[in-house]
Enzyme design. Sequence first.
Site, PDB file in Angstrom:
ATOM      1  N   GLU A 179      47.958 -35.131 -22.514  1.00  0.00           N
ATOM      2  CA  GLU A 179      48.136 -33.718 -22.890  1.00  0.00           C
ATOM      3  C   GLU A 179      49.569 -33.313 -22.585  1.00  0.00           C
ATOM      4  O   GLU A 179      50.130 -33.696 -21.559  1.00  0.00           O
ATOM      5  CB  GLU A 179      47.227 -32.762 -22.097  1.00  0.00           C
ATOM      6  CG  GLU A 179      45.776 -32.813 -22.482  1.00  0.00           C
ATOM      7  CD  GLU A 179      44.925 -31.811 -21.699  1.00  0.00           C
ATOM      8  OE1 GLU A 179      45.468 -30.774 -21.243  1.00  0.00           O
ATOM      9  OE2 GLU A 179      43.733 -32.081 -21.549  1.00  0.00           O
TER      10      GLU A 179
ATOM     11  N   GLU B   5      41.265 -34.398 -15.730  1.00  0.00           N
ATOM     12  CA  GLU B   5      41.793 -33.547 -14.654  1.00  0.00           C
ATOM     13  C   GLU B   5      40.747 -33.211 -13.591  1.00  0.00           C
ATOM     14  O   GLU B   5      40.379 -32.035 -13.407  1.00  0.00           O
ATOM     15  CB  GLU B   5      42.374 -32.252 -15.238  1.00  0.00           C
ATOM     16  CG  GLU B   5      43.522 -32.486 -16.192  1.00  0.00           C
ATOM     17  CD  GLU B   5      44.255 -31.190 -16.586  1.00  0.00           C
ATOM     18  OE1 GLU B   5      43.874 -30.109 -16.109  1.00  0.00           O
ATOM     19  OE2 GLU B   5      45.213 -31.284 -17.363  1.00  0.00           O
TER      20      GLU B   5
HETATM   21  C1  FCB Z   1      44.638 -28.584 -19.127  1.00  0.00           C
HETATM   22  C2  FCB Z   1      43.240 -28.814 -19.680  1.00  0.00           C
HETATM   23  C3  FCB Z   1      43.092 -28.441 -21.125  1.00  0.00           C
HETATM   24  C4  FCB Z   1      43.861 -27.199 -21.472  1.00  0.00           C
HETATM   25  C5  FCB Z   1      45.294 -27.298 -20.993  1.00  0.00           C
HETATM   26  C6  FCB Z   1      46.139 -26.109 -21.343  1.00  0.00           C
HETATM   27  O1  FCB Z   1      44.558 -28.370 -17.779  1.00  0.00           O
HETATM   28  O2  FCB Z   1      42.852 -30.146 -19.518  1.00  0.00           O
HETATM   29  O3  FCB Z   1      41.717 -28.332 -21.402  1.00  0.00           O
HETATM   30  O4  FCB Z   1      43.204 -26.093 -20.992  1.00  0.00           O
HETATM   31  O5  FCB Z   1      45.314 -27.488 -19.619  1.00  0.00           O
END
Ligand code: FCB
Length: 456
Positions: free
Chosen positions: A364, A171
């Site tokens: 994620e 990110e």
């Molecule tokens: C993302 C991050 C991760 C975590 C999630 C909830 O932005 O990559 O580390 O904090 O959100």
Amino acid sequence: MTSRPPTGLPDAQTFLWGTATASYQVEGATTADGRGPSIWDTFAALPGTVRDGKDGSVACDSYHRLDEDLALLDRLGVDAYRFSVAWPRVVPQGVGNVEGRGLDYYDRVVDGLLERGITPMVTLYHWDLPQALESRGGWLNRDTAEAFADYAMVVTERLADRVGLWATHNEPWCAALLGYAAGVHAPGRTEGTRALVAAHHLNLGHALAAHRMREAGAGDVGIVHNLNTVWPERPEAADVADGVDAIRNRVWIDPLVDGAYDERLRAIAPELADPDVVREGDLDLIRGSADWIGVNYYTPDRPDVLDEGEVDAGAAAAYPGVEGLTFRPRGPLTDIGWETDDRALTELLVATHERTGLPLLVTENGAACVDAVADDCRVDDQDRITYLRDHLAALERAREQGADVRGYVCWTLLDNFEWAEGYTKTFGLVHIDPETQDRTPKASFDFYADHVARHR
Ligand code: FCB
């Protein structure tokens, strides 16, 4: 060392089920074995930066509890574990001296995973920049991109005999825009549109590292983005929505696919048209530099124009140069205030595959919920289960519609340090006792274990 060959991106017929953590969020032990300070150590120590005033110095103590974490992964039955390497553990000052003890730790992680038949998925930068580099300008300094590639090679040389699936950055939107424009993440700087210079250096750092890693035989090297669907609230919001799309999505994907920053971006940040910043050859290097894209998805963006007299300082800060912007998330919201809409995951995966032509991994996805903890530390987190069930179905729809998605990684194995929210927001499949760091799987752990077992 094991004799198992490196495992790269799965082929189109194979699907990886995984879960993830990130170094600063779980490891603790921030001064152990020669680790240097990171920008998150510095930032979290400042008053008012983290909601509960806490930091990652202990976190889940995963640095000392590797065996417990490996046992949990084994029990979960996942194919892959996505973790990140802490740059300041390996190269404490960001450049120069390499700390062997830091590398030894990641050796143990990788070997422990392979012994259990779990594919390591290594992220090289999940936001814990060595403080020494920030003191020289951090990601606003082009040298940081070169330093990143050197550090990436140190890790590659140690682990690539056993690791074949790599992400450079996690990110970079957050690293650049939350870190250098909004100032709500480390290093807490408020540089406005200059944050897009940091974005370029992150893109460049990715490309420099990826090319060198691939030449060294590292395997499949991708990058993880929190790309997003951008759904304008009304026709009048079309222009702010385009600004959001530019800063959230196009600044990362356009250079990767087309080798260019578009007109809107160059208007927002004239530095992106400055040959001293985006130097000759940079964009050629970035174009085509990812073997795969990781998509982190939580919630859609619904940009809108501000009403008369309305202000939204947060949106203005995180999207510099996009005037009059706000967001109007629709309920139900998770505990962190994020809208839940699984249709956006389907749309995002299909669109990202069409745009890039690259294989995708959902790197994620998960939910922050209010977890009621019973006396035996069990958590019956039905809200999280509902979120996961809906999004797993959305993932299937995306695959049916032709998106080439090769895996799904649930965020996150453990309740952990949730950046500026401290320990107040929990995303884990496993509850952590904040006093003892004892681990107790939640109901969502059993749900996900069952899903993985049934979908192999
Ligand atoms: C993302 C991050 C991760 C975590 C999630 C909830 O932005 O990559 O580390 O904090 O959100």
